[in-house]
Design a protein around this motif. Sequence first.
Motif, PDB file in Angstrom:
ATOM      1  N   CYS A 191      -5.424   0.274   2.946  1.00  0.00           N
ATOM      2  CA  CYS A 191      -4.571  -0.919   3.057  1.00  0.00           C
ATOM      3  C   CYS A 191      -5.347  -2.129   3.546  1.00  0.00           C
ATOM      4  O   CYS A 191      -6.151  -2.040   4.480  1.00  0.00           O
ATOM      5  CB  CYS A 191      -3.391  -0.653   3.994  1.00  0.00           C
ATOM      6  N   GLU A 192      -5.109  -3.259   2.901  1.00  0.00           N
ATOM      7  CA  GLU A 192      -5.674  -4.541   3.304  1.00  0.00           C
ATOM      8  C   GLU A 192      -4.517  -5.514   3.476  1.00  0.00           C
ATOM      9  O   GLU A 192      -3.773  -5.771   2.534  1.00  0.00           O
ATOM     10  CB  GLU A 192      -6.638  -5.078   2.240  1.00  0.00           C
ATOM     11  N   SER A 193      -4.352  -6.037   4.697  1.00  0.00           N
ATOM     12  CA  SER A 193      -3.262  -6.986   4.997  1.00  0.00           C
ATOM     13  C   SER A 193      -1.905  -6.416   4.589  1.00  0.00           C
ATOM     14  O   SER A 193      -1.047  -7.111   4.046  1.00  0.00           O
ATOM     15  CB  SER A 193      -3.510  -8.316   4.284  1.00  0.00           C
ATOM     16  N   ASP A 219      -4.852  -1.254  -1.596  1.00  0.00           N
ATOM     17  CA  ASP A 219      -5.928  -1.646  -2.494  1.00  0.00           C
ATOM     18  C   ASP A 219      -6.156  -0.487  -3.465  1.00  0.00           C
ATOM     19  O   ASP A 219      -6.621   0.588  -3.072  1.00  0.00           O
ATOM     20  CB  ASP A 219      -7.201  -1.936  -1.685  1.00  0.00           C
ATOM     21  N   LYS A 254      -9.662   1.102  -3.626  1.00  0.00           N
ATOM     22  CA  LYS A 254      -9.956   1.931  -2.462  1.00  0.00           C
ATOM     23  C   LYS A 254      -9.219   3.261  -2.546  1.00  0.00           C
ATOM     24  O   LYS A 254      -9.756   4.309  -2.159  1.00  0.00           O
ATOM     25  CB  LYS A 254      -9.576   1.197  -1.170  1.00  0.00           C
TER      26      LYS A 254
END
Length: 327
Positions: A298-300, A304, A307
């Motif tokens: 997880c990004e923000s 993703d 990923k």
Amino acid sequence: MKIYENLFSVSQGFDVFLFDAYGVFWNGKTFCPGSREVMETLMKEGKKVFILSNSTQLGADAMASYAKKGLLRGYHYTDFISSGDAAAQYLKEGRLSFASNPKPLTYYRFGSVGTKIFNETKYREVLSPCEADFFYISVPQLTTRQRNDMSHLENVLFLSDSSKEDFPLYDSLSVEPFISQLKELLSFHLPAFNANPDITAASMPKSDPSASPLFAVRQGAIAQQYKRMGGEVFEIGKPYPYIYEFTFSKLERMGVRVVKDKVLMVGDTVRTDIRGANLTGIKSVLCVEGGVAGNEVCESGQVDEKKLTSLFQREEGMPDFLIKSVG
């Protein structure tokens, strides 16, 4: 793969649910939102809900601990099965054997906590590696003296929330502080026994209880490092087969008919929960917005996809379903 909102989106057709703990219904600090309500509803629908954890804590002790927090056996879940339970049974049967030592008897403890799983077995703890047939990988933590000898690694060490006032213990964000100890054990040609293959676990910094949990290295990381160094390691727990044999045998004794197509593993870790389910032939669902997976992909607050794909490839596991979270 489509990411569903919650467990109810994918739960139809399953009779038995195997829940991992951390990242699924517990986040290291409190219960994941809505998770207890989902477990309660499944129980009311007549489903069998088992907690299957890689903890070396015995199931009875874990149930008592969760009951104090508000998770109740018979109401939220059917029973608790831990890697500690499986390991204790394996050891009671005297089945532990290594290629380098088929009939070990004495062990040296690496790590901080007790060795309850060895109670009522033939295996005896010794205080020196030179007297041992193997070493047992307990929780990797450092004492104050050990920490002070590693001032150059201060940035990866923090005071653990499991510390006692009279005996501080330090968790680490990397395996580096433990490598010198492993080299010494390797010099004695000792094989290792590990009953918790988890690489990391959430640990609250005692110096700041309001902070978010940090992912401290755990027994699985030590086992991996020792293997890389050329050491022999035997492990019990997800994803390895014995814990599933132990679990299904216990379910059958409880009168629960195990039909693999009707069993769903609910986890947050591809390496243990999902790969273990794949190898066992049961279905699995990965929680992607919390726990270990959330920390990795997880990004923000958003998953993703690159990923996530990389995670599946690296850990050689593929879930049947993806959900944001149980609740």
